[in-house]
Write an enzyme that holds these catalytic residues in place. Structure first.
Site, mmCIF file in Angstrom:
data_model
loop_
_atom_site.group_PDB
_atom_site.id
_atom_site.type_symbol
_atom_site.label_atom_id
_atom_site.label_comp_id
_atom_site.label_asym_id
_atom_site.label_seq_id
_atom_site.Cartn_x
_atom_site.Cartn_y
_atom_site.Cartn_z
ATOM 1 N N PRO A 1 0.871 -1.357 -0.053
ATOM 2 C CA PRO A 1 0.099 -0.140 0.008
ATOM 3 C C PRO A 1 0.836 1.083 0.039
ATOM 4 C CG PRO A 1 0.009 -0.975 2.095
ATOM 5 C CD PRO A 1 0.911 -1.775 1.325
ATOM 6 N N MET A 2 0.597 2.176 -0.705
ATOM 7 C CA MET A 2 1.396 3.357 -0.859
ATOM 8 C C MET A 2 0.389 4.574 -1.158
ATOM 9 S SD MET A 2 4.930 2.644 -2.832
ATOM 10 C CE MET A 2 4.412 1.408 -3.881
ATOM 11 N N CYS B 1 2.687 3.444 9.840
ATOM 12 C CA CYS B 1 2.722 5.007 9.377
ATOM 13 C C CYS B 1 3.627 5.778 10.354
ATOM 14 C CB CYS B 1 1.459 5.537 8.686
ATOM 15 S SG CYS B 1 1.670 7.303 8.107
ATOM 16 N N ASN C 1 8.836 -7.250 4.325
ATOM 17 C CA ASN C 1 8.995 -5.960 3.306
ATOM 18 C C ASN C 1 10.198 -5.021 3.997
ATOM 19 O OD1 ASN C 1 7.381 -2.715 4.096
ATOM 20 N ND2 ASN C 1 7.731 -3.533 1.777
ATOM 21 N N ARG D 1 8.866 1.028 -2.841
ATOM 22 C CA ARG D 1 9.374 1.927 -3.606
ATOM 23 C C ARG D 1 9.716 1.535 -4.951
ATOM 24 N NH1 ARG D 1 13.731 3.307 0.276
ATOM 25 N NH2 ARG D 1 13.288 1.162 0.877
HETATM 26 C C1 LIG Z 1 5.174 7.035 -1.383
HETATM 27 C C2 LIG Z 1 4.881 6.174 -0.394
HETATM 28 C C3 LIG Z 1 3.754 6.021 0.525
HETATM 29 C C4 LIG Z 1 3.387 4.935 1.453
HETATM 30 N N1 LIG Z 1 2.021 4.736 1.827
HETATM 31 C C5 LIG Z 1 1.910 3.804 2.590
HETATM 32 C C6 LIG Z 1 0.740 3.375 3.160
HETATM 33 O O1 LIG Z 1 -0.343 3.791 2.690
HETATM 34 N N2 LIG Z 1 0.412 2.219 3.922
HETATM 35 C C7 LIG Z 1 1.542 1.682 4.415
HETATM 36 O O2 LIG Z 1 1.185 0.483 5.062
HETATM 37 N N3 LIG Z 1 2.816 1.615 4.021
HETATM 38 C C8 LIG Z 1 2.916 2.708 3.156
HETATM 39 N N4 LIG Z 1 4.191 3.142 2.676
HETATM 40 C C9 LIG Z 1 5.272 2.262 3.114
HETATM 41 C C10 LIG Z 1 5.425 1.128 2.197
HETATM 42 O O3 LIG Z 1 4.388 0.339 2.176
HETATM 43 C C11 LIG Z 1 6.718 0.280 2.538
HETATM 44 O O4 LIG Z 1 6.249 -0.463 3.824
HETATM 45 C C12 LIG Z 1 8.067 0.669 2.681
HETATM 46 O O5 LIG Z 1 8.023 1.840 1.853
HETATM 47 C C13 LIG Z 1 9.237 -0.312 2.581
HETATM 48 O O6 LIG Z 1 9.121 -1.085 1.486
HETATM 49 P P1 LIG Z 1 10.119 -0.580 0.443
HETATM 50 O O7 LIG Z 1 11.622 -0.698 0.823
HETATM 51 O O8 LIG Z 1 9.903 -1.744 -0.472
HETATM 52 O O9 LIG Z 1 9.788 0.604 -0.225
HETATM 53 C C14 LIG Z 1 4.318 4.025 1.917
HETATM 54 C C15 LIG Z 1 5.653 4.255 1.102
HETATM 55 C C16 LIG Z 1 5.991 5.183 0.226
HETATM 56 C C17 LIG Z 1 7.346 5.251 -0.504
#
Ligand SMILES: Cc1cc2nc3c(=O)[nH]c(=O)nc-3n(C[C@H](O)[C@H](O)[C@H](O)COP(=O)(O)O)c2cc1C
Length: 310
Positions: A22-23, A104, A199, A222
């Protein structure tokens, strides 16, 4: 290479262990559609439960889903038991599960004692999960708020009846420059009986392969921004041990598809489309100049024309 097995989250069969994270802003319905073919699970962005209860049009857009958008998790956060009770009464049959965001770190969220603030009080998370006992509930956590209490959190959450746990292997006060510490994902997996999705810092098929060695699912955030075809290459790697380079033409094509989908579903405004477009254009020859020109565009039509000429 790991042998990919299916697993279940509650009664939901997961056929592919690679998850789109989720992002906020990024994973709207249009974006999820781009990734769907190659992911086993996707989520709405995190939505405040109070916003869901108010049913305002903006929130409805964030909650938008359809029959091609499967399986789908509705990700929520909050800290008010009464609101969780109201959520439990809602008809949420369009979603396969409810995922509680306990990760978050944004002050706007932790200031309301939601998101990663919940990690300080595993009992509170347990209470919320128990309220939603008429739904499939999962939780997405970090290792702790400022200190690592992930084992306690994971066990409490499992006891509460959650059907799976996503572990983002950082503390809430650690930014993305701190390396995610996967050994905790492995430890959690050893301790709990529910599926664990790992993750943090997954950038390739090889990373996914390593993650699937230690837990059940691998969630990518990301590395998928502006690059939905990463999931195609991850699948290729899992099958063949090799990934192909995603060409610029392919990336551009994906952005064109996004433009159409975003328009059809009316999920993104011009400013967001431009921000996302810049991500798709990364690595293009003269990217800085392209970006400059791109950011000056004012209408959807202008964006389409600009992209058509690249
Ligand atoms: C732009 C952005 C928005 C995000 N929004 C959420 C979100 O709505 N809910 C959530 O659980 N994590 C959110 N995250 C965190 C990601 O889901 C993830 O846990 C974190 O980026 C680590 O994973 P990665 O190393 O693959 O980026 C967000 C991350 C980014 C970069």
């Amino acid at each position: 290479m790991v042998v990919i097995g299916m697993f279940k989250i509650g009664n939901l069969r997961i056929r592919n262990p690679v998850f789109l994270a989720p992002m906020i802003d990024v994973t709207d319905l249009a974006y999820r559609q781009l990734c769907r073919k190659y992911v086993g699970m996707a989520y709405t962005e995190m939505i405040y439960i109070s916003a869901i209860l108010h049913e305002n049009p903006k929130t409805k857009k964030l909650m938008m889903t359809n029959s091609n958008d499967k399986p789908i998790g509705l990700q929520v956060t909050g800290n008010n038991a009464e609101e969780f009770k109201e959520l439990a009464k809602m008809n949420l049959k369009d979603y396969d599960l409810i995922d509680i965001n306990c990760g978050c770190p944004s002050l706007r969220i932790t200031g309301n004692e939601a998101g990663s603030y919940l990690l300080k009080n595993p009992g509170k998370i347990k209470e919320m999960i128990e309220i939603l006992d008429n739904k499939i509930v999962t939780a997405k956590i970090r290792l702790g708020f400022k200190k690592n209490n992930v084992m306690k959190i994971a066990k409490e959450i499992e006891k509460a009846g959650t059907s799976a746990l996503t572990v983002h292997a950082r503390l809430a006060n650690q930014g993305s420059s701190v390396k995610a510490d996967w050994k905790w994902i492995k430890k959690v997996k050893r301790e709990v009986g529910i599926p664990v999705i790992g993750n943090g810092d997954i950038k390739s098929g090889e990373d996914v392969d390593k993650m699937l060695d230690i837990c059940d699912g691998a969630m990518v955030a990301r590395a998928a921004i502006g690059n939905p075809l990463i999931f195609r290459e991850i699948q290729r790697y899992l099958k063949t041990g090799k990934e192909n380079k995603i060409t610029k033409e392919e990336k551009l094509n994906e952005f064109k598809k996004y433009l159409e989908l975003a328009k059809d579903y009316d999920v993104a405004d011009i400013n967001w489309i431009k921000r996302l477009g810049v991500e798709f254009l990364k690595g293009f020859k003269g990217a800085a100049k392209l970006r400059e020109g791109f950011m000056l565009l004012k209408t959807y039509r202008e964006i389409k024309d600009f992209v058509g000429k690249i």
